[in-house]
Write an enzyme that holds these catalytic residues in place. Sequence first.
Site, PDB file in Angstrom:
ATOM      1  N   LYS A 111      55.504  36.718  10.591  1.00 13.91           N
ATOM      2  CA  LYS A 111      55.862  37.589  11.714  1.00 13.91           C
ATOM      3  C   LYS A 111      54.627  38.269  12.309  1.00 13.91           C
ATOM      4  CE  LYS A 111      57.073  41.603   8.966  1.00 13.91           C
ATOM      5  NZ  LYS A 111      58.049  42.503   8.454  1.00 13.91           N
ATOM      6  N   ARG A 112      53.608  38.464  11.483  1.00 16.77           N
ATOM      7  CA  ARG A 112      52.417  39.141  11.975  1.00 16.77           C
ATOM      8  C   ARG A 112      51.474  38.221  12.732  1.00 16.77           C
ATOM      9  NH1 ARG A 112      53.292  43.951   9.678  1.00 16.77           N
ATOM     10  NH2 ARG A 112      54.351  43.426   7.759  1.00 16.77           N
TER      11      ARG A 112
END
Length: 504
Positions: free
Chosen positions: A269-270
């Site tokens: 997600k990052r």
Amino acid sequence: MEKRVRVRFAPSPTGGLHMGGVRTALFNYLFAKRHGGDFILRIEDTDQTRFVEGAEEYIVNALKWCGISPNEGVGFGDGPHKPYRQSERKELGIYKKYADKLIASGHAYYAFDSNEELEEMRKRMEAAKVVAPQYNNVTRQNMRNSLTLPEDEVKRLLDANTPHVIRLKVPRNEEIRFEDIIRGWVIVNSNQIDDKVLLKSDGMPTYHLAHIVDDIEMQISHAVRGEEWLPSAPAHVLIYRYLGLEAEMPKLAHLPLILNPDGNGKISKREARFPVFPLSWKDPREAEPFIGYKESGYYPEAFVNILALLGWNPGDNKEIMSLTEMASLFDFDRVNKAGAKFDPDKAKWFNQQYLRMQSDESLASEFKLVLESKGIKRDNEFILQFCKLVKEKVQFTKEFWNEGVYVFEAPVSFDEKVMTKKWNPTNKELFTKVYQRFKNLDIWTAVVLHDDFTVAQTELGKIDMQMLRVIISGVAGGPQLFDLLALIGKEETIKRMDHFLQTH
Ligand code: GLU
């Protein structure tokens, strides 16, 4: 007789549901629909330390937005197996009975080891170069549990409410086999498996025990879940067996991973340069918010369609499908074992296809909101014509604005390349005449403009269409020019030409 198809999506409320989770929910949903079965949402919240405020609500809202509604479960109405939240089920004493049964039959045992003792064991193992230290059928012999302690000592510890867990007693050197619908036969030696904790010292069951008990009690026919659960499946087979429930065990299907666009590793997600969550998500414990597919302008139908093809191939090169169509085609024999690469450009392409399927009226009402947010008021017919004109050029409704901002606002700059190459005194003279002709037109439609232009070319010589476009819109490309002029209207076109000729 074949069991009625009953599947469940069983997320833990430990954060926002990401696209992989939604894909798991979707495959469960499609399978249930395909077979006229039931789809259940169960919240697996037995790990209190990982509980995240708002996560459950997020899961429910995300499923609603995607249109993949369970027919029983948290947020979607009770069915015969309520409650659907494991923390509430625990209060009813549902899980402990099963753990006690395993103790009684000798397939589980009490372990009294403190955290320090477990840590020491881990260090000893590491010093002995054991790669993955485990509490297992070898190491348990040196630990404080009901297999090593004298019976009266165990009784004393239990009577004194000494903190303890219940562990699965995994046998030594046994072959465990099960058939996964997607992966075929899986064979594992029991020496690979640790003595999983079934009931924690706070009385909460772990995932391993709780999901088995619930799958049995909720009469689940197929457990469809992410690949990350495959390594624990052999232990689960043992638990079913020791409970005498192997015949009722749901069939297992472990879905392939969703991989990064470059194929190396899971989506993070990052690091992802595309949305990972269906709806925007902000973890209350973290500073960084994440924008969702919804907020990025995706249609839920497009998002779901993209997910469906991550690991499933319906055959016949089929790509664009409604949920109903997917449900009529879905089966696990066309779900791959290998990880599925996610292609963000293809995702945008999907959205574009769904955008093109929208009626002009519905695009216009979506875009009207964008205009209103910018304080621009135009009548519905104007907005409708505008959307028709630029619809083919965009992938998202929000792009309508950038694509055609000059329709709403007169340009303040003019394409430099075109200006350098084409703007000169001869052209100025020519366009001054075109301007006069336009001024004299009584009827202002694309057809009239086109005809007038054709006549003007024979009388005045070649008129550069791109130059005209730049004068009116500032940019070198865009939709059909006469349609554009017709939409902008006579008054505004004349005004823009006049201004341009005065200032250039
Ligand atoms: N609670 C597990 C999870 O969060 C469910 C796994 C399963 O479906 O058995 O993924």
